[in-house]
Design a protein around this motif. Structure first.
Motif, PDB file in Angstrom:
ATOM      1  N   TYR A  74      33.342  48.463  45.169  1.00 30.29           N
ATOM      2  CA  TYR A  74      32.189  47.833  44.518  1.00 30.29           C
ATOM      3  C   TYR A  74      32.586  47.350  43.123  1.00 30.29           C
ATOM      4  CZ  TYR A  74      28.167  48.961  47.586  1.00 30.29           C
ATOM      5  OH  TYR A  74      27.242  48.996  48.602  1.00 30.29           O
ATOM      6  N   ALA A  75      33.314  48.178  42.372  1.00 30.42           N
ATOM      7  CA  ALA A  75      33.733  47.808  41.010  1.00 30.42           C
ATOM      8  C   ALA A  75      34.656  46.594  41.031  1.00 30.42           C
ATOM      9  CB  ALA A  75      34.414  48.986  40.325  1.00 30.42           C
ATOM     10  N   ASP A  76      35.601  46.556  41.978  1.00 24.65           N
ATOM     11  CA  ASP A  76      36.524  45.422  42.095  1.00 24.65           C
ATOM     12  C   ASP A  76      35.777  44.133  42.395  1.00 24.65           C
ATOM     13  OD1 ASP A  76      38.682  47.254  41.839  1.00 24.65           O
ATOM     14  OD2 ASP A  76      38.705  47.571  44.015  1.00 24.65           O
ATOM     15  N   TRP A  77      34.845  44.201  43.337  1.00 26.33           N
ATOM     16  CA  TRP A  77      34.120  42.997  43.741  1.00 26.33           C
ATOM     17  C   TRP A  77      33.133  42.557  42.674  1.00 26.33           C
ATOM     18  CZ3 TRP A  77      36.340  40.011  46.934  1.00 26.33           C
ATOM     19  CH2 TRP A  77      37.239  40.554  47.851  1.00 26.33           C
ATOM     20  N   GLU A  78      32.554  43.504  41.924  1.00 23.68           N
ATOM     21  CA  GLU A  78      31.674  43.134  40.817  1.00 23.68           C
ATOM     22  C   GLU A  78      32.473  42.416  39.731  1.00 23.68           C
ATOM     23  OE1 GLU A  78      28.555  42.440  38.282  1.00 23.68           O
ATOM     24  OE2 GLU A  78      28.536  42.890  40.420  1.00 23.68           O
ATOM     25  N   LYS A  79      33.636  42.945  39.399  1.00 25.58           N
ATOM     26  CA  LYS A  79      34.489  42.315  38.385  1.00 25.58           C
ATOM     27  C   LYS A  79      34.888  40.897  38.839  1.00 25.58           C
ATOM     28  CE  LYS A  79      38.812  42.989  35.882  1.00 25.58           C
ATOM     29  NZ  LYS A  79      39.996  43.836  35.749  1.00 25.58           N
ATOM     30  N   PHE A  80      35.267  40.766  40.102  1.00 25.98           N
ATOM     31  CA  PHE A  80      35.629  39.460  40.663  1.00 25.98           C
ATOM     32  C   PHE A  80      34.432  38.502  40.587  1.00 25.98           C
ATOM     33  CE2 PHE A  80      35.533  36.500  44.179  1.00 25.98           C
ATOM     34  CZ  PHE A  80      36.739  35.831  44.006  1.00 25.98           C
ATOM     35  N   TYR A  81      33.273  38.986  40.999  1.00 25.99           N
ATOM     36  CA  TYR A  81      32.060  38.156  40.995  1.00 25.99           C
ATOM     37  C   TYR A  81      31.745  37.665  39.583  1.00 25.99           C
ATOM     38  CZ  TYR A  81      27.104  36.969  41.336  1.00 25.99           C
ATOM     39  OH  TYR A  81      25.897  36.325  41.263  1.00 25.99           O
ATOM     40  N   GLU A  82      31.774  38.559  38.623  1.00 29.91           N
ATOM     41  CA  GLU A  82      31.463  38.176  37.236  1.00 29.91           C
ATOM     42  C   GLU A  82      32.432  37.103  36.726  1.00 29.91           C
ATOM     43  OE1 GLU A  82      28.957  38.703  35.104  1.00 29.91           O
ATOM     44  OE2 GLU A  82      27.946  39.666  36.780  1.00 29.91           O
ATOM     45  N   ALA A  83      33.694  37.215  37.101  1.00 31.82           N
ATOM     46  CA  ALA A  83      34.705  36.261  36.624  1.00 31.82           C
ATOM     47  C   ALA A  83      34.655  34.921  37.355  1.00 31.82           C
ATOM     48  CB  ALA A  83      36.097  36.871  36.775  1.00 31.82           C
ATOM     49  N   ASN A  84      34.071  34.878  38.552  1.00 27.03           N
ATOM     50  CA  ASN A  84      34.160  33.678  39.394  1.00 27.03           C
ATOM     51  C   ASN A  84      32.829  33.138  39.896  1.00 27.03           C
ATOM     52  OD1 ASN A  84      37.241  33.443  39.888  1.00 27.03           O
ATOM     53  ND2 ASN A  84      36.776  35.613  40.205  1.00 27.03           N
ATOM     54  N   LYS A  85      31.704  33.660  39.432  1.00 27.28           N
ATOM     55  CA  LYS A  85      30.418  33.332  40.041  1.00 27.28           C
ATOM     56  C   LYS A  85      29.992  31.872  39.922  1.00 27.28           C
ATOM     57  CE  LYS A  85      27.669  35.405  36.341  1.00 27.28           C
ATOM     58  NZ  LYS A  85      26.717  36.490  36.104  1.00 27.28           N
ATOM     59  N   PHE A 173      39.201  39.483  56.482  1.00 26.36           N
ATOM     60  CA  PHE A 173      40.114  40.466  55.907  1.00 26.36           C
ATOM     61  C   PHE A 173      39.585  41.862  56.183  1.00 26.36           C
ATOM     62  CE2 PHE A 173      40.633  36.743  53.137  1.00 26.36           C
ATOM     63  CZ  PHE A 173      42.005  36.582  53.201  1.00 26.36           C
ATOM     64  N   ALA A 174      40.484  42.769  56.515  1.00 26.85           N
ATOM     65  CA  ALA A 174      40.112  44.160  56.754  1.00 26.85           C
ATOM     66  C   ALA A 174      39.832  44.872  55.430  1.00 26.85           C
ATOM     67  CB  ALA A 174      41.214  44.856  57.540  1.00 26.85           C
ATOM     68  N   SER A 175      39.419  46.107  55.510  1.00 30.80           N
ATOM     69  CA  SER A 175      38.917  46.878  54.374  1.00 30.80           C
ATOM     70  C   SER A 175      39.862  47.014  53.196  1.00 30.80           C
ATOM     71  CB  SER A 175      38.533  48.282  54.844  1.00 30.80           C
ATOM     72  OG  SER A 175      37.599  48.219  55.887  1.00 30.80           O
ATOM     73  N   LYS A 176      41.123  47.168  53.438  1.00 31.19           N
ATOM     74  CA  LYS A 176      42.072  47.452  52.355  1.00 31.19           C
ATOM     75  C   LYS A 176      42.305  46.270  51.415  1.00 31.19           C
ATOM     76  CE  LYS A 176      44.511  50.983  54.925  1.00 31.19           C
ATOM     77  NZ  LYS A 176      45.752  51.372  55.591  1.00 31.19           N
ATOM     78  N   VAL A 177      41.998  45.063  51.854  1.00 29.48           N
ATOM     79  CA  VAL A 177      42.223  43.874  51.036  1.00 29.48           C
ATOM     80  C   VAL A 177      41.218  43.855  49.893  1.00 29.48           C
ATOM     81  CG1 VAL A 177      42.189  41.350  51.024  1.00 29.48           C
ATOM     82  CG2 VAL A 177      43.231  42.584  52.930  1.00 29.48           C
ATOM     83  N   LYS A 178      41.743  43.694  48.677  1.00 30.37           N
ATOM     84  CA  LYS A 178      40.920  43.658  47.462  1.00 30.37           C
ATOM     85  C   LYS A 178      40.978  42.259  46.851  1.00 30.37           C
ATOM     86  CE  LYS A 178      41.558  48.493  46.205  1.00 30.37           C
ATOM     87  NZ  LYS A 178      41.977  49.390  45.112  1.00 30.37           N
ATOM     88  N   PRO A 179      40.138  42.004  45.834  1.00 24.36           N
ATOM     89  CA  PRO A 179      40.112  40.662  45.238  1.00 24.36           C
ATOM     90  C   PRO A 179      41.419  40.220  44.601  1.00 24.36           C
ATOM     91  CG  PRO A 179      38.280  41.990  44.436  1.00 24.36           C
ATOM     92  CD  PRO A 179      39.121  42.877  45.269  1.00 24.36           C
ATOM     93  N   ASP A 180      42.273  41.160  44.236  1.00 25.32           N
ATOM     94  CA  ASP A 180      43.554  40.779  43.631  1.00 25.32           C
ATOM     95  C   ASP A 180      44.692  40.721  44.644  1.00 25.32           C
ATOM     96  OD1 ASP A 180      43.808  43.497  44.094  1.00 25.32           O
ATOM     97  OD2 ASP A 180      44.470  43.997  42.059  1.00 25.32           O
ATOM     98  N   SER A 181      44.384  40.913  45.930  1.00 26.23           N
ATOM     99  CA  SER A 181      45.402  40.837  46.976  1.00 26.23           C
ATOM    100  C   SER A 181      45.862  39.388  47.121  1.00 26.23           C
ATOM    101  CB  SER A 181      44.845  41.320  48.315  1.00 26.23           C
ATOM    102  OG  SER A 181      44.449  42.668  48.241  1.00 26.23           O
ATOM    103  N   PRO A 182      47.180  39.161  47.192  1.00 27.41           N
ATOM    104  CA  PRO A 182      47.688  37.782  47.290  1.00 27.41           C
ATOM    105  C   PRO A 182      47.083  36.988  48.444  1.00 27.41           C
ATOM    106  CG  PRO A 182      49.489  39.321  46.893  1.00 27.41           C
ATOM    107  CD  PRO A 182      48.257  40.146  47.128  1.00 27.41           C
ATOM    108  N   GLU A 183      46.925  37.606  49.605  1.00 26.62           N
ATOM    109  CA  GLU A 183      46.385  36.878  50.759  1.00 26.62           C
ATOM    110  C   GLU A 183      44.928  36.482  50.524  1.00 26.62           C
ATOM    111  OE1 GLU A 183      46.506  41.273  52.201  1.00 26.62           O
ATOM    112  OE2 GLU A 183      47.429  40.077  50.645  1.00 26.62           O
ATOM    113  N   PHE A 184      44.174  37.317  49.812  1.00 30.75           N
ATOM    114  CA  PHE A 184      42.802  36.963  49.493  1.00 30.75           C
ATOM    115  C   PHE A 184      42.763  35.810  48.501  1.00 30.75           C
ATOM    116  CE2 PHE A 184      39.200  37.181  46.619  1.00 30.75           C
ATOM    117  CZ  PHE A 184      38.170  36.957  47.512  1.00 30.75           C
ATOM    118  N   LEU A 185      43.546  35.900  47.445  1.00 32.49           N
ATOM    119  CA  LEU A 185      43.582  34.838  46.441  1.00 32.49           C
ATOM    120  C   LEU A 185      44.006  33.505  47.054  1.00 32.49           C
ATOM    121  CD1 LEU A 185      45.070  36.851  43.459  1.00 32.49           C
ATOM    122  CD2 LEU A 185      42.705  36.062  43.733  1.00 32.49           C
TER     123      LEU A 185
END
Length: 189
Positions: A74-85, A173-185
């Motif tokens: 949740y914290a990772d995705w909130e930080k990503f959302y705030e930076a990219n909304k 993307f499966a669960s382990k992928v986070k907003p800073d994961s290269p494949e996600f970016l």
């Protein structure tokens, strides 16, 4: 004791079943019968949200849970959302499908997300992501005849679906992928 062992088994299954799985829309994907903008979903506070309001933005759809090993995302995705909304929106869909890890009411979920992670991205009412009673949105996300290519259902909490600015499903993307994961970016380019 048996209940504890069953819960532990469910948790371990989730942690080891998730293989950083990624699925990408092939260039020759069939035409989709639906897109994201065909759906209206209920928010945590009970209001109907027309998903067409996200036209022109990329959308990340997460199935969330408050009592999961992946809950700190949740914290990772909130930080990503705030930076990219300005260009990307994150939509959270609580689900109790995996190990009963989202037992709370909509009010409890909202309070938990705000208190523990400061979540400001849109959160929706609990949904069923797989099997009997699957929500229409998740049916679209995981049915090739509807979305044009993808058959991946969530394998655990915090799986991600990426939808482009036209409302087309482009990635899973499966669960382990986070907003800073290269494949996600890479999927956001």
């Amino acid at each position: 004791m048996v209940k504890i062992l069953l819960m532990l088994g469910t948790l371990l299954t989730g942690l080891f079943a998730d293989k950083n799985e990624v699925a990408v829309r092939p260039e020759n994907a069939a035409a989709a019968k639906q897109n994201l903008y065909d759906f209206k979903m209920k928010s945590l506070d009970g209001k109907v949200v027309d998903l067409s309001q996200y036209k022109g933005k990329k959308v990340i759809i997460l199935n969330t849970a408050s009592k999961c090993g992946y809950t700190p995302q949740y914290a990772d995705w909130e930080k990503f959302y705030e930076a990219n909304k300005a260009k990307v929106v994150v939509l959270g869909f609580p689900s109790n499908d995996f190990g009963g890890q989202e037992p709370g009411s909509e009010e409890e979920i909202g309070a938990f997300c705000q208190k523990n992670y400061g979540v400001t991205f849109p959160m929706f009412a609990k949904v069923v992501t797989k099997g009997e009673g699957q929500s229409p949105l998740y049916k679209w996300l995981s049915t090739p005849d509807l979305n044009g290519w993808n058959d991946k259902v969530p394998t655990w909490n915090f799986c991600k679906y990426i939808v482009n600015e036209k409302g087309e499903l482009t990635h899973f993307f499966a669960s382990k992928v986070k907003p800073d994961s290269p494949e996600f970016l890479e999927s956001l380019k």
